[in-house]
Design an enzyme around this catalytic site. Structure first.
Site, mmCIF file in Angstrom:
data_model
loop_
_atom_site.group_PDB
_atom_site.id
_atom_site.type_symbol
_atom_site.label_atom_id
_atom_site.label_comp_id
_atom_site.label_asym_id
_atom_site.label_seq_id
_atom_site.Cartn_x
_atom_site.Cartn_y
_atom_site.Cartn_z
ATOM 1 N N ASP A 43 -33.361 9.433 61.859
ATOM 2 C CA ASP A 43 -34.478 10.379 61.768
ATOM 3 C C ASP A 43 -35.233 10.190 60.445
ATOM 4 O O ASP A 43 -34.622 10.123 59.371
ATOM 5 C CB ASP A 43 -33.932 11.812 61.875
ATOM 6 C CG ASP A 43 -34.989 12.804 62.289
ATOM 7 O OD1 ASP A 43 -36.094 12.769 61.722
ATOM 8 O OD2 ASP A 43 -34.721 13.603 63.197
ATOM 9 N N THR A 79 -39.955 15.502 65.139
ATOM 10 C CA THR A 79 -38.698 14.975 65.674
ATOM 11 C C THR A 79 -38.574 15.075 67.196
ATOM 12 O O THR A 79 -38.327 14.062 67.865
ATOM 13 C CB THR A 79 -37.517 15.713 65.008
ATOM 14 O OG1 THR A 79 -37.575 15.414 63.612
ATOM 15 C CG2 THR A 79 -36.184 15.262 65.567
ATOM 16 N N HIS A 204 -37.122 15.314 53.216
ATOM 17 C CA HIS A 204 -37.795 16.616 53.086
ATOM 18 C C HIS A 204 -37.507 17.250 51.730
ATOM 19 O O HIS A 204 -38.409 17.746 51.058
ATOM 20 C CB HIS A 204 -37.300 17.581 54.168
ATOM 21 C CG HIS A 204 -37.912 17.357 55.517
ATOM 22 N ND1 HIS A 204 -39.246 17.545 55.766
ATOM 23 C CD2 HIS A 204 -37.361 16.968 56.689
ATOM 24 C CE1 HIS A 204 -39.498 17.281 57.040
ATOM 25 N NE2 HIS A 204 -38.370 16.917 57.621
ATOM 26 N N ASP A 247 -38.063 8.187 64.456
ATOM 27 C CA ASP A 247 -39.037 8.997 65.190
ATOM 28 C C ASP A 247 -40.384 9.087 64.481
ATOM 29 O O ASP A 247 -41.426 9.249 65.110
ATOM 30 C CB ASP A 247 -38.462 10.394 65.471
ATOM 31 C CG ASP A 247 -37.827 11.044 64.234
ATOM 32 O OD1 ASP A 247 -37.696 10.366 63.185
ATOM 33 O OD2 ASP A 247 -37.443 12.223 64.326
ATOM 34 N N HIS A 351 -43.583 15.525 57.420
ATOM 35 C CA HIS A 351 -44.163 14.684 58.475
ATOM 36 C C HIS A 351 -44.696 15.611 59.549
ATOM 37 O O HIS A 351 -44.451 16.826 59.502
ATOM 38 C CB HIS A 351 -43.097 13.730 59.038
ATOM 39 C CG HIS A 351 -41.882 14.446 59.534
ATOM 40 N ND1 HIS A 351 -41.781 14.938 60.819
ATOM 41 C CD2 HIS A 351 -40.728 14.799 58.906
ATOM 42 C CE1 HIS A 351 -40.602 15.529 60.950
ATOM 43 N NE2 HIS A 351 -39.945 15.466 59.809
HETATM 44 P P1 AMP Z 1 -37.831 18.033 61.863
HETATM 45 O O1 AMP Z 1 -38.082 19.505 61.647
HETATM 46 O O2 AMP Z 1 -38.863 17.456 62.763
HETATM 47 O O3 AMP Z 1 -37.667 17.329 60.589
HETATM 48 O O4 AMP Z 1 -36.434 17.951 62.645
HETATM 49 C C1 AMP Z 1 -35.273 17.354 62.136
HETATM 50 C C2 AMP Z 1 -34.081 18.181 62.471
HETATM 51 O O5 AMP Z 1 -33.879 18.222 63.874
HETATM 52 C C3 AMP Z 1 -32.790 17.603 61.933
HETATM 53 O O6 AMP Z 1 -32.496 18.095 60.669
HETATM 54 C C4 AMP Z 1 -31.742 18.015 62.943
HETATM 55 O O7 AMP Z 1 -30.854 18.969 62.438
HETATM 56 C C5 AMP Z 1 -32.539 18.595 64.097
HETATM 57 N N1 AMP Z 1 -32.060 18.015 65.345
HETATM 58 C C6 AMP Z 1 -32.022 16.702 65.658
HETATM 59 N N2 AMP Z 1 -31.494 16.485 66.885
HETATM 60 C C7 AMP Z 1 -31.188 17.707 67.367
HETATM 61 C C8 AMP Z 1 -30.606 18.153 68.580
HETATM 62 N N3 AMP Z 1 -30.247 17.284 69.544
HETATM 63 N N4 AMP Z 1 -30.442 19.482 68.746
HETATM 64 C C9 AMP Z 1 -30.821 20.343 67.779
HETATM 65 N N5 AMP Z 1 -31.372 19.991 66.598
HETATM 66 C C10 AMP Z 1 -31.546 18.693 66.387
HETATM 67 ZN ZN ZN Z 2 -37.529 13.582 62.741
HETATM 68 ZN ZN ZN Z 3 -38.071 16.072 59.438
#
Ligand code: AMP
Ligand code: ZN
Ligand code: ZN
Length: 413
Positions: A43, A79, A204, A247, A351
Site C-alpha cells: 500500500d 486504497t 502518511h 494502489d 494521496h
Molecule cells: P487509506 O486511507 O487510503 O490510506 O487506506 C489505508 C488503510 O486501509 C490501511 O492503513 C489499512 O489499515 C486499511 N485497509 C487495507 N486493507 C483493508 C481491509 N481489507 N479491510 C479493512 N481495512 C483495510
Molecule cells: Zn492505499
Molecule cells: Zn493511505
C-alpha cells in the site's frame, strides 16, 4: 480459452483418471499448465522508492521479470477504489467503490474502511473480482487480505481467506501463502494475495521522503525476501507467477497548505461524506447551487465540480454514490476544518489527488514462468491487470474496462 474440469462430464474424468492414477480429488485439469498466481500489494508504494530506498529483494525480482516505470491509478487515488479496480478491471463508476468513505441513498447506508459490517456487505461491491471469476470456474483462491475479500460477492467466498487484522505480523501473512502452496492439490489455491500497509501508514505520518518510510520500505522488502526463500525451500518458485503492485503513491503535505472548509461554507448545511484531499459533499437542504457558488467564489488551491461536470477522464461521475459536489485539493493541500487544524498538525503525506500527478503513480513488477525477464515497460493503467490475471489463470474474464493487449507484450512468447 480452455475451461477446466467444471465443464467436463464425469465419465471423461473417470476415464482420464483411472489409467494414469491422476489425483482425481483435484479441481485442476490434468493437462492445465497454468502456474499459480500471487498478487502482492504494498500500500502506498511509489515507484521511485526502488531508486530512493534500499530494496535489494525487489531489485532482484525486477532483474528476473518485468518492471513498469509506473502504473496509473484510478481516481480518487485511494486504497479501496484502487485495490478493487485492480481485481475487477473496473473504473470506480462501474465498480461502485467510488471512495474510501461513501453514502448510498438507495441502501440508506454509509461505508468506511473501519466499518466491519459495511466492509463485509456484498451490496457495496459491483462487478466480479478475480477470486469470484476463478471460484465460479472451479479454481480455488485465497486472498491473504484484500479489500472486498471478506464479502460474499456474487454469493460466494474464496476457498480460504482471513478477516482483516492490521496487527497480523507480516511473516505470518507470508507463512499463510507458503502453507496454502504446500496443501494437497485438491485444497491448494491457484490464486493468492498478500497485503502490507506499513509503507502507506508511515508515508502518511512522516511523509514519503522520511527515514521512517525508508525503514517501512526496507521491512516490506525483507518480507519479499523471506517469501522468495520460503518458496525456494518448498521447491515451488518455478510454478508461481508473482505480481507486486501498489494502489497509489504518496505526496508531501504541509501545515501551511490547508483548505479550511468551515470558512467557506456552513458545514451545518452539508454532509461531507469523504473529506481529504477529495471532499465529497451532499447538501442537507437541497440548496446545492448556493453551496456550489460559495465554493466556486473561493476556489483557491482546489477545484470544485458539480457531479455532472466532473471530467470524463476520472470515470467517476456515472455512479449514484457520487454526491452532488466534489472538491479536489491541489497537490500537497489538505481539506479540513479550523477546529481540527488547531488540534493536530497536518504535515506528513497524503494521496487521493488527481491521478495525473506523478506523485500519485503506483508500482508494478511481475516475475515468474509466464513473464519476460529483465524487461522494463512504460507506465500503464491499473484497469488492465484483471484481464492479465484471468489470462494467466486460464479463466474467462467477466466484462470489464481493461484490455489484455495493453499488457500482452510483457508475457513470454
Ligand atoms: P487509506 O486511507 O487510503 O490510506 O487506506 C489505508 C488503510 O486501509 C490501511 O492503513 C489499512 O489499515 C486499511 N485497509 C487495507 N486493507 C483493508 C481491509 N481489507 N479491510 C479493512 N481495512 C483495510
Ligand atoms: Zn492505499
Ligand atoms: Zn493511505
Amino acid at each position: 480459452m480452455w475451461n477446466r474440469l467444471r465443464l467436463r462430464p464425469l465419465l471423461i474424468a473417470v476415464m482420464v483418471c483411472l489409467p494414469i492414477l491422476y489425483s482425481c480429488g483435484s479441481d485442476k485439469s490434468p493437462d492445465s499448465e497454468a502456474p499459480k498466481l500471487l498478487l502482492v500489494s504494498i500500500d502506498g508504494f511509489h515507484p521511485d522508492y526502488v531508486d530512493q530506498y534500499e530494496t535489494p529483494h525487489i531489485d532482484r525480482l525486477a532483474e528476473t521479470g518485468v518492471l513498469a516505470d509506473y502504473m496509473i491509478p484510478v481516481f480518487p487515488t485511494k486504497t479501496f477504489p484502487n485495490h478493487y479496480t485492480i481485481v475487477t478491471g473496473l473504473y470506480p463508476e462501474n465498480s461502485g467503490l467510488i471512495a474510501n468513505n461513501m453514502y448510498d441513498a438507495e441502501m440508506d447506508a454509509y461505508y468506511s474502511l473501519g466499518n466491519r459490517e459495511a466492509v463485509r456487505n456484498a451490496q457495496w461491491y459491483e462487478g466480479g473480482p478475480i477470486w469470484v471469476t476463478a471460484e465460479k470456474q472451479g479454481i480455488k483462491t485465497a486472498p491473504m487480505f484484500w479489500p472486498g475479500s471478506e464479502a460474499p460477492i456474487g454469493g460466494d467466498f474464496s476457498t480460504h481467506f482471513h478477516t482483516y487484522d492490521e496487527d497480523l505480523p507480516y511473516s505470518a501473512r507470508v507463512d499463510s501463502v507458503v502453507y496454502w502452496m504446500t496443501m494437497p492439490s485438491e485444497l491448494s489455491p491457484d490464486f493468492m494475495t498478500l497485503y502490507f500497509s506499513k509503507v502507506d501508514t508511515y508515508g502518511h505520518w512522516y511523509g514519503p521522503d522520511s527515514d521512517s518510510t525508508a525503514a517501512a520500505v526496507r521491512e516490506v522488502d525483507e518480507q519479499i525476501g523471506y517469501l522468495i526463500s520460503e518458496l525456494d525451500r518448498i521447491g515451488q518458485k518455478g510454478n508461481l507467477n508473482i505480481m507486486i503492485v501498489s494502489d497509489h503513491g504518496m505526496a508531501e503535505v504541509y501545515d501551511e497548505r490547508v483548505i479550511l472548509l468551515d470558512q467557506i461554507i456552513d458545514l451545518e448545511r452539508v454532509d461531507v461524506v469523504d473529506w481529504n484531499p477529495v471532499a465529497m459533499i451532499q447538501s442537507k437542504d437541497g440548496e446545492i447551487d448556493e453551496i456550489y457558488q460559495m465554493l466556486k467564489a473561493d476556489e483557491k488551491n482546489f477545484t470544485v465540480y458539480k457531479k455532472e461536470d466532473l471530467p470524463e477522464r476520472f470515470r467517476l461521475k456515472n455512479h449514484h454514490r457520487v454526491p452532488e459536489i466534489i472538491l479536489i485539493a491541489d497537490l500537497g493541500y489538505s481539506i479540513t476544518t479550523s477546529d481540527r487544524f488547531k488540534q493536530s498538525s497536518i504535515s506528513g503525506g497524503a494521496h487521493g489527488y488527481d491521478n495525473r500527478y506523478s506523485e500519485m503513480q503506483s508500482f508494478f513488477l511481475a516475475t515468474g514462468p509466464s513473464f519476460k525477464k529483465n524487461f522494463q515497460i512504460e507506465g500503464f493503467q491499473n484497469i488492465h491487470l484483471y484481464e492479465l490475471m484471468t489470462h494467466l489463470l486460464d479463466l474467462e474474464p467477466a466484462p470489464n474496462d481493461g484490455r489484455l493487449d495493453s499488457l500482452f507484450h510483457i508475457l513470454k512468447e
